[in-house]
Design a protein around this motif. Structure first.
Motif, mmCIF file in Angstrom:
data_model
loop_
_atom_site.group_PDB
_atom_site.id
_atom_site.type_symbol
_atom_site.label_atom_id
_atom_site.label_comp_id
_atom_site.label_asym_id
_atom_site.label_seq_id
_atom_site.Cartn_x
_atom_site.Cartn_y
_atom_site.Cartn_z
ATOM 1 N N VAL A 1 0.844 -1.204 0.000
ATOM 2 C CA VAL A 1 0.000 0.000 0.000
ATOM 3 C C VAL A 1 0.877 1.252 0.000
ATOM 4 O O VAL A 1 0.598 2.226 -0.710
ATOM 5 C CB VAL A 1 -0.947 -0.015 1.219
ATOM 6 N N TYR A 2 1.950 1.219 0.762
ATOM 7 C CA TYR A 2 2.877 2.350 0.830
ATOM 8 C C TYR A 2 3.520 2.604 -0.530
ATOM 9 O O TYR A 2 3.649 3.758 -0.970
ATOM 10 C CB TYR A 2 3.937 2.050 1.882
ATOM 11 N N ALA A 3 3.930 1.544 -1.225
ATOM 12 C CA ALA A 3 4.564 1.693 -2.538
ATOM 13 C C ALA A 3 3.616 2.313 -3.554
ATOM 14 O O ALA A 3 4.013 3.148 -4.382
ATOM 15 C CB ALA A 3 5.060 0.334 -3.027
ATOM 16 N N ILE A 4 2.359 1.927 -3.499
ATOM 17 C CA ILE A 4 1.379 2.475 -4.448
ATOM 18 C C ILE A 4 1.195 3.974 -4.222
ATOM 19 O O ILE A 4 1.179 4.772 -5.175
ATOM 20 C CB ILE A 4 0.040 1.724 -4.311
ATOM 21 N N HIS A 5 1.066 4.383 -2.988
ATOM 22 C CA HIS A 5 0.898 5.815 -2.701
ATOM 23 C C HIS A 5 2.147 6.608 -3.084
ATOM 24 O O HIS A 5 2.045 7.751 -3.526
ATOM 25 C CB HIS A 5 0.563 6.019 -1.227
ATOM 26 N N ARG A 6 3.344 6.014 -2.908
ATOM 27 C CA ARG A 6 4.562 6.691 -3.337
ATOM 28 C C ARG A 6 4.539 6.948 -4.834
ATOM 29 O O ARG A 6 4.862 8.036 -5.304
ATOM 30 C CB ARG A 6 5.785 5.846 -2.998
ATOM 31 N N GLY A 7 4.156 5.922 -5.604
ATOM 32 C CA GLY A 7 4.110 6.078 -7.056
ATOM 33 C C GLY A 7 3.105 7.114 -7.505
ATOM 34 O O GLY A 7 3.313 7.808 -8.509
ATOM 35 N N ARG A 8 2.026 7.250 -6.753
ATOM 36 C CA ARG A 8 1.005 8.246 -7.085
ATOM 37 C C ARG A 8 1.367 9.634 -6.569
ATOM 38 O O ARG A 8 0.575 10.567 -6.698
ATOM 39 C CB ARG A 8 -0.331 7.804 -6.461
ATOM 40 N N ALA B 1 -6.944 -0.796 6.418
ATOM 41 C CA ALA B 1 -7.826 0.363 6.289
ATOM 42 C C ALA B 1 -7.376 1.265 5.146
ATOM 43 O O ALA B 1 -8.206 1.766 4.368
ATOM 44 C CB ALA B 1 -7.841 1.146 7.604
ATOM 45 N N ALA B 2 -6.052 1.472 5.020
ATOM 46 C CA ALA B 2 -5.542 2.284 3.909
ATOM 47 C C ALA B 2 -5.821 1.620 2.568
ATOM 48 O O ALA B 2 -6.119 2.302 1.574
ATOM 49 C CB ALA B 2 -4.034 2.515 4.084
ATOM 50 N N LEU B 3 -5.748 0.295 2.528
ATOM 51 C CA LEU B 3 -6.033 -0.425 1.288
ATOM 52 C C LEU B 3 -7.502 -0.287 0.894
ATOM 53 O O LEU B 3 -7.831 -0.069 -0.282
ATOM 54 C CB LEU B 3 -5.673 -1.899 1.461
ATOM 55 N N LEU B 4 -8.395 -0.424 1.849
ATOM 56 C CA LEU B 4 -9.823 -0.268 1.551
ATOM 57 C C LEU B 4 -10.116 1.128 1.007
ATOM 58 O O LEU B 4 -10.913 1.292 0.074
ATOM 59 C CB LEU B 4 -10.648 -0.538 2.804
ATOM 60 N N HIS B 5 -9.479 2.126 1.577
ATOM 61 C CA HIS B 5 -9.650 3.496 1.079
ATOM 62 C C HIS B 5 -9.143 3.619 -0.352
ATOM 63 O O HIS B 5 -9.791 4.236 -1.217
ATOM 64 C CB HIS B 5 -8.905 4.474 1.985
ATOM 65 N N LEU B 6 -7.991 3.004 -0.631
ATOM 66 C CA LEU B 6 -7.433 3.060 -1.983
ATOM 67 C C LEU B 6 -8.340 2.355 -2.986
ATOM 68 O O LEU B 6 -8.592 2.863 -4.086
ATOM 69 C CB LEU B 6 -6.038 2.418 -1.976
ATOM 70 N N LEU B 7 -8.844 1.188 -2.624
ATOM 71 C CA LEU B 7 -9.737 0.461 -3.529
ATOM 72 C C LEU B 7 -11.025 1.236 -3.768
ATOM 73 O O LEU B 7 -11.575 1.214 -4.880
ATOM 74 C CB LEU B 7 -10.069 -0.915 -2.929
ATOM 75 N N ALA C 1 1.173 8.423 2.296
ATOM 76 C CA ALA C 1 2.256 7.467 2.497
ATOM 77 C C ALA C 1 2.996 7.739 3.800
ATOM 78 O O ALA C 1 3.306 6.820 4.557
ATOM 79 C CB ALA C 1 3.228 7.521 1.308
ATOM 80 N N ASN C 2 3.274 9.000 4.073
ATOM 81 C CA ASN C 2 3.982 9.349 5.305
ATOM 82 C C ASN C 2 3.141 9.051 6.545
ATOM 83 O O ASN C 2 3.661 8.580 7.568
ATOM 84 C CB ASN C 2 4.377 10.824 5.285
ATOM 85 N N ALA C 3 1.840 9.339 6.461
ATOM 86 C CA ALA C 3 0.954 9.035 7.591
ATOM 87 C C ALA C 3 0.919 7.533 7.860
ATOM 88 O O ALA C 3 0.952 7.093 9.021
ATOM 89 C CB ALA C 3 -0.454 9.557 7.308
ATOM 90 N N LEU C 4 0.878 6.746 6.788
ATOM 91 C CA LEU C 4 0.889 5.291 6.932
ATOM 92 C C LEU C 4 2.204 4.821 7.539
ATOM 93 O O LEU C 4 2.229 3.928 8.402
ATOM 94 C CB LEU C 4 0.670 4.648 5.561
ATOM 95 N N GLN C 5 3.297 5.425 7.108
ATOM 96 C CA GLN C 5 4.614 5.055 7.623
ATOM 97 C C GLN C 5 4.729 5.348 9.129
ATOM 98 O O GLN C 5 5.211 4.517 9.900
ATOM 99 C CB GLN C 5 5.692 5.830 6.851
ATOM 100 N N VAL C 6 4.281 6.529 9.524
ATOM 101 C CA VAL C 6 4.367 6.903 10.940
ATOM 102 C C VAL C 6 3.458 6.011 11.786
ATOM 103 O O VAL C 6 3.847 5.547 12.866
ATOM 104 C CB VAL C 6 3.999 8.391 11.123
ATOM 105 N N ALA C 7 2.241 5.760 11.293
ATOM 106 C CA ALA C 7 1.297 4.953 12.060
ATOM 107 C C ALA C 7 1.799 3.525 12.253
ATOM 108 O O ALA C 7 1.756 2.980 13.366
ATOM 109 C CB ALA C 7 -0.064 4.947 11.369
ATOM 110 N N ASN C 8 2.291 2.917 11.166
ATOM 111 C CA ASN C 8 2.663 1.509 11.244
ATOM 112 C C ASN C 8 4.063 1.283 11.802
ATOM 113 O O ASN C 8 4.271 0.383 12.611
ATOM 114 C CB ASN C 8 2.563 0.861 9.854
ATOM 115 N N LEU C 9 5.030 2.071 11.352
ATOM 116 C CA LEU C 9 6.407 1.833 11.771
ATOM 117 C C LEU C 9 6.809 2.672 12.976
ATOM 118 O O LEU C 9 7.822 2.381 13.610
ATOM 119 C CB LEU C 9 7.365 2.114 10.602
#
Length: 376
Positions: A136-143, A189-195, A149-157
């Motif tokens: 999911v992070y890679a897809i948001h980076r490409g877009r 949750a981020a994936l569901l939002h992306l889909l 992507a940064n919010a996902l990174q901070v939340a998960n890592l």
């Protein structure tokens, strides 16, 4: 790009701080034995997940960014995204199921004995979670959606591993398994939002297969390189656990972790540069990429060298204050590992640019040479 880079630097800095705090929590809460089990479990997750995602963490941002420029007329960024999820999640799911069917055998293969078989199940949960996060992070980076992507990174890592220590049972297995569950929930949750936002752009199964071939043609040759990269950091600890025991292996793994955390301060540069360099290379602006490389490389080496000199002087008081008296014997190991920060920073800065410029797996070749030298 400057705003994206600034926020990415902030996000990665927060993740770096979290990583430092995480080692402190593990040493204080779990004790030397539990600390060794926890960091070894995290190391095993890293050893498995990078090869399993087949280079898609690099391929997806590259081709999604190129598709957004319109250079590849017959390809769409949404189809690249769906293809990334299809190929990236299936291998990890297979491995998760396999190791849980025979945890004793998996422990013997990975750790050299069945004594750590209780770590296999939580490690598999963490493997599933970090794989989902990476895709999911890679897809948001490409877009170029670096905010998400940064919010996902901070939340998960950043937040999730610390939260696991607060909420889970105070054992290495409990903390690692809870961390994995947090990763799955947040990335899911981020994936569901992306889909949901891309539900009208899906081009169908045939298109996804076509895009998948392009991604795998780029990513699969990089699998040996991904395995070699993880091996450079994981093999010393896995050898140590067989010859010196869990406590010493944990100390060595902690030293490696601090090296990657410190060098990770330079990672945001590559994260932001990859889509830009890919677009520049696709449009023929090689001179612009060359100027970018020189500025990044010179500045990075100077900063890394200064950081290593300072770190060598501060390691003894830092270890005594941070880890406690039980880790004083590991000071020479920490000092030796820190020297690796300079070449590793060069790799961190240049890897994305090399992947942007050439379809050939140049990074994979270099990493395999480095791993061969380590083994010898």
């Amino acid at each position: 790009m400057r705003i994206q880079l600034a926020w990415t630097l902030v996000a990665e800095f927060l993740v770096m701080l979290s990583g430092v705090l995480l080692l402190k929590l593990a040493a204080s809460v779990l004790g030397p034995m539990g600390f060794g089990e926890y960091v070894l479990g995290r190391r095993v997750v890293g050893l498995l997940y990078l090869p399993l995602i087949m280079g898609l963490g690099i391929a997806a941002p590259r081709y999604i960014a190129i598709a957004r420029t319109g250079v590849l007329k017959e390809y769409a960024e949404s189809s690249f995204a769906f293809a990334t999820l299809t190929a990236g999640l299936l291998p990890a799911l297979v491995v998760v199921l396999a190791v849980n069917v025979a945890p004793g055998l998996a422990s013997r293969l990975i750790f050299g004995s069945t004594a750590l078989s209780h770590m296999i199940s939580p490690a598999s949960i963490a493997l599933a979670g970090i794989t989902l996060h990476s895709m999911v992070y890679a897809i948001h980076r490409g877009r170029s959606e670096m905010g998400i992507a940064n919010a996902l990174q901070v939340a998960n890592l950043g937040v999730a591993p610390i939260g696991a220590f607060l909420l889970a049972k105070r054992t290495a297995a409990g903390v690692l398994g809870t961390t994995g569950l947090f990763w799955i929930i947040i990335a899911g949750a981020a994936l569901l939002h992306l889909l949901y936002i891309e539900r009208h752009n899906w081009a169908g199964g045939v298109s996804v297969r076509q895009h998948l071939r392009v991604l795998l043609r780029f990513g699969v040759p990089r699998i040996p390189g991904e395995f070699a990269l993880v091996g450079l950091f994981a093999l010393p600890s896995l050898i140590a656990v067989r010859t010196q025991g869990v406590v010493i292996a944990g100390q060595l793994s902690a030293a490696m972790s601090l090296l990657t955390i410190a060098s990770g301060a330079f990672a945001p540069i590559g994260l932001v540069i990859l889509p830009r360099a890919s677009a520049q290379a696709a449009s023929g602006d090689i001179a612009g990429v060359r100027r970018l490389v020189l500025r990044i490389l010179v500045g990075g080496v100077v900063l890394a060298s200064a950081g290593v000199l300072l770190g060598e002087a501060l390691i003894p008081p830092f270890i005594h204050w941070y880890f406690g008296p039980a880790f004083i014997g590991a000071i020479p190991v920490f000092r030796a590992c820190l020297l690796g920060a300079i070449p590793y920073v060069v790799y961190v800065l240049m890897r994305n640019i090399l992947d942007a410029l050439d379809v050939r797996p140049i990074n994979a070749r270099n990493l395999m040479i480095a791993l061969a030298v380590l083994v010898l």
